[in-house]
Design an enzyme around this catalytic site. Structure first.
Site, PDB file in Angstrom:
ATOM      1  N   CYS A 123       0.824  -1.211   0.000  1.00 62.71           N
ATOM      2  CA  CYS A 123       0.000   0.000   0.000  1.00 62.71           C
ATOM      3  C   CYS A 123       0.856   1.258   0.000  1.00 62.71           C
ATOM      4  O   CYS A 123       0.384   2.328  -0.338  1.00 62.71           O
ATOM      5  CB  CYS A 123      -1.001  -0.008   1.149  1.00 62.71           C
ATOM      6  SG  CYS A 123      -0.295  -0.410   2.716  1.00 62.71           S
ATOM      7  N   HIS A 164      18.861   0.765  -3.043  1.00 63.82           N
ATOM      8  CA  HIS A 164      17.443   1.030  -2.787  1.00 63.82           C
ATOM      9  C   HIS A 164      16.729  -0.224  -2.274  1.00 63.82           C
ATOM     10  O   HIS A 164      16.018  -0.176  -1.277  1.00 63.82           O
ATOM     11  CB  HIS A 164      16.774   1.551  -4.062  1.00 63.82           C
ATOM     12  CG  HIS A 164      15.334   1.899  -3.863  1.00 63.82           C
ATOM     13  ND1 HIS A 164      14.945   2.981  -3.112  1.00 63.82           N
ATOM     14  CD2 HIS A 164      14.193   1.280  -4.263  1.00 63.82           C
ATOM     15  CE1 HIS A 164      13.621   3.032  -3.072  1.00 63.82           C
ATOM     16  NE2 HIS A 164      13.145   2.013  -3.767  1.00 63.82           N
TER      17      HIS A 164
END
Lengths: 429, 276
Positions: A50, A99
């Site tokens: 989400c 990342h």
């Protein structure tokens, strides 16, 4: 070989964008299949939660792969690519690896140190493995990522401090009682907050749960759920002496529990400490209860302050985590460059070429009578033999480089042909 | 020679304290590990120091202030290491190693020459009395530290201001249990220390109890701890009150040990011991 990451997260895109390009779980396999069908993309991974949607890929041509990933995101969800570009970030090679490591270690999360993201990444990897969209490199990268996340968790305090209301209540209780095993809990009110906190507490193997609620049926229901006991709402003060931890969250106006009541209960308990958690607004427990010896009272704002302190403490741990990540990136990149197929193929060709030259020199030395035309023919012939012999091994090496066996083939070739120089001397001798 | 070893021991306690303090401030586990190994190493050196001193002096080396401080620090460190093995309370080290260090620093500052040989030091009661007394004191020192930690932790929980220290300190329950454990070990040791002292006094001076300042103060401390033990077992004292009493008791002990020697005079003064 390059690793590429393209995506967006809660910092780069508002929820209205994130929800548009989120991948529903049932469509993720389909998306991955489409993705790896593109010629620029050798391996692909899709992470959709989400708070973030990210695509990771492995490619020979980084920039081409990145633009393909972007257009794929837009195409798949039927949105225009221009509307996404401002929100998308793009990382290549070392940056992409960093990342991914940061995401998995929960350094890039909305709440730094939250533990869910690692599980979500593991699920994403399982889906990718299921439809074979990941090969040697991404598989290795993901395994490395999981071990980095584990290292960060165990070597820093990043995940130690609670950052949700119910977690922080449990943490505080542990600072008072040590282990929560064999401690009993009373909850007053049976609302959603109470249930959530009760679940956290019961997870720590507390001994007993008492539930008091204005509607007795609801109390019974909740007590049944957690293997506890319901007590009549009006009589709950009589049971207080049995409880180590008291959690209040009712809609009552005015205090249900006063300082003098608590003083009496503590005396009954021979000064054994009690922890009161008041998450009701307006408050259910008189604030002066905190002044009673061996009684500790936290209301909702106090818990929020604890969370803020925890978040700050985590920020410090994050710096240490970044250092760990730097170290691990170096290790992975070394592996990646070792993996490079081209040097192996080049070494193989050079090795055989050297043998051919040596043998030809020997032969020409013995057959002095050969004319230049014959010499040229022999040269061409031996060259062709080598090319033919090498054709299949090289084809197989190229074919297998995307799966786990690729590494083994590379090792085998280097050993069989003595490419690392160990057996070379013996051959000549 | 033993003085040189003493100084090396002091340095390793200093280094251990630094390691532990870095751990408290930063939460780095490596700092804690380093601190632990340094204090272990320091303890081994300390054992050697005491053994060497014993051979140099020919008596149990607790006959002057320097030796007593060193012996006391040794007892505290030794008992801490036992607790550390059993409960693994790293933070305790952060409070305890500075205490041991402080004792060593004072011990380093006072005169260090050997005491004059004296007939009363030949008695077997001497090593027995001082060992029991100092072992008891060492347990009470740990109870004192647990008490200080308890009050700090309780202060933070009550005021709801959580500093980095809050995350490293053990739970209130652990600290309270530690207080109780130390009391149940320290109290019998102290009692036996007083009894053996009385027996020694009887064999040397012909009377069990002469109300010299040291004896009086030891008795006062004994009553404080007796009250604490009684309160814990019978009335259910615990937590803050138990922590406070452990702190008061230890302050009485410190006065008995240092204050009486430095401020008052009597049979226990080291001058009296060394027969000067």
């Amino acid at each position: 070989m390059q690793i590429v990451a393209v995506g967006l997260n809660h910092k780069s895109a508002p929820v209205s964008i994130r929800e548009q390009i989120a991948f529903a779980p049932e469509r993720q396999e389909e998306a991955l299949r489409q993705l790896v069908a593109s010629p620029e993309i050798l391996e692909g991974l899709l992470l959709s939660t989400c708070n973030r949607v990210e695509l990771y890929a492995c490619s020979h041509d980084g920039p081409a792969a990145a633009s393909r990933l972007k257009s794929f995101l837009a195409e798949f969800h039927g949105v225009s690519e221009e509307s996404l570009t401002t929100h998308l970030y793009e990382f290549h090679s070392e940056q992409a690896i960093r990342h991914l490591f940061r995401v998995a270690s929960s350094l890039d999360s909305m709440v730094i140190g939250e533990p869910q993201i690692l599980g979500q990444l593991k699920d994403a990897f399982a889906v990718a493995e299921g439809c074979r969209s990941v090969g040697l490199i991404l598989t290795r990268l993901l395994h490395k990522t999981f071990s980095v996340a584990k290292r960060v968790r165990s070597e820093t305090t990043i995940a130690c401090q609670a950052v949700s209301i119910s977690y922080s209540a449990v943490e505080l209780a542990r600072k008072i009682f040590g282990s929560l095993q064999d401690r009993s809990v009373m909850i007053i009110g049976a609302g959603e907050m109470c249930e959530l906190a009760a679940r956290h507490l019961v997870n720590h193997k507390t001994a007993g749960l008492l539930v008091a609620n204005r509607t007795f049926e609801r109390a019974l229901e909740l007590a049944k759920k957690f293997d506890g006991r319901a007590v009549p709402f009006n009589d709950f003060p009589d049971y207080l002496a049995q409880a180590d931890i008291v959690l209040a969250s009712t809609a009552a106006t005015g205090y249900l529990l006063t300082r003098s009541q608590v003083e009496k209960v503590i005396r009954q308990r021979k000064n054994r400490p009690m922890f009161f958690i008041d998450i009701a607004v307006p408050r259910n427990i008189e604030p002066a209860v905190n002044e009673v010896n061996n009684a500790y009272l936290y209301d909702i704002d106090d818990l929020q302050n604890v969370i803020d302190a925890n978040v700050k403490e985590r920020g410090k741990a994050a710096d240490k985590a970044e250092a760990i990540i730097d170290q691990e990136i170096g290790r992975f990149q070394r592996w990646l460059s070792d993996l490079e197929l081209t040097p192996t193929i080049r070494d193989l060709q050079q090795q055989l070429e050297r043998v051919r030259q040596q043998e030809m020199d020997k032969t020409f030395g013995q057959l002095q009578t050969l004319g230049p035309e014959e010499r040229q023919a022999i040269d061409a012939c031996t060259g062709a033999i080598i090319k033919k012999i090498l054709h299949r091994p090289i084809a197989i090496l190229k074919e297998r480089r995307h799966d786990m066996s690729g590494e083994q083939y590379l090792d085998a070739v280097r050993m069989l042909f003595g490419l690392d120089g160990e057996t070379e001397d013996k051959d000549q001798g | 020679m033993s003085i040189l070893l003493f100084k090396i021991t002091l340095l390793s306690y200093l280094a251990a304290s630094c390691g532990y303090l870095v751990y408290i401030a930063s939460g780095r586990c490596t700092a804690e590990k380093i601190g632990r190994w340094l204090i272990r190493g320091g303890f081994v050196l300390h054992c050697a120091t005491l053994a060497l001193r014993f051979f140099e002096a020919g008596y149990t080396p607790v006959a002057n202030l320097h030796e007593s401080l060193s012996f006391f620090a040794w007892c505290i460190t030794g008992i801490f290491l036992l607790f550390d093995l059993r409960y693994g309370l790293a933070v305790l080290g952060a409070f305890l190693s500075p205490l041991a260090l402080l004792l060593m620093v004072i011990g380093n500052a006072v005169p260090q020459q050997l005491a004059q040989p004296s007939p009363i030091l030949d008695s077997w009661w001497f090593p027995l009395h001082v060992s029991l007394a100092f072992l008891g004191n060492a347990f009470f020192a740990i109870a004192f530290i647990a008490g200080v930690m308890y009050l700090l932790q309780e202060r933070m929980l009550k005021s709801k201001r959580l500093s980095a220290l809050f995350f490293r300190l053990p739970s209130l329950d652990t600290l309270d249990t530690l207080n109780y454990r130390c009391l149940t070990w320290g109290f019998p040791l102290m009692t036996m220390g007083i009894i053996s002292g009385a027996a020694w006094a009887n064999s040397t001076w012909g009377s069990y109890w002469r109300w010299d300042p040291k004896e009086t103060w030891a008795l006062i401390s004994w009553f404080v701890y007796a009250a604490l033990l009684h309160g814990r077992l019978a009335i259910g004292w615990r937590g803050r009150r138990a922590a406070l009493l452990a702190i008061i008791g230890f302050l009485c002990l410190l006065f008995t040990f240092l204050g009486v020697n430095l401020l008052l005079s009597g049979l226990h003064s080291f001058e009296a011991l060394s027969g000067r």
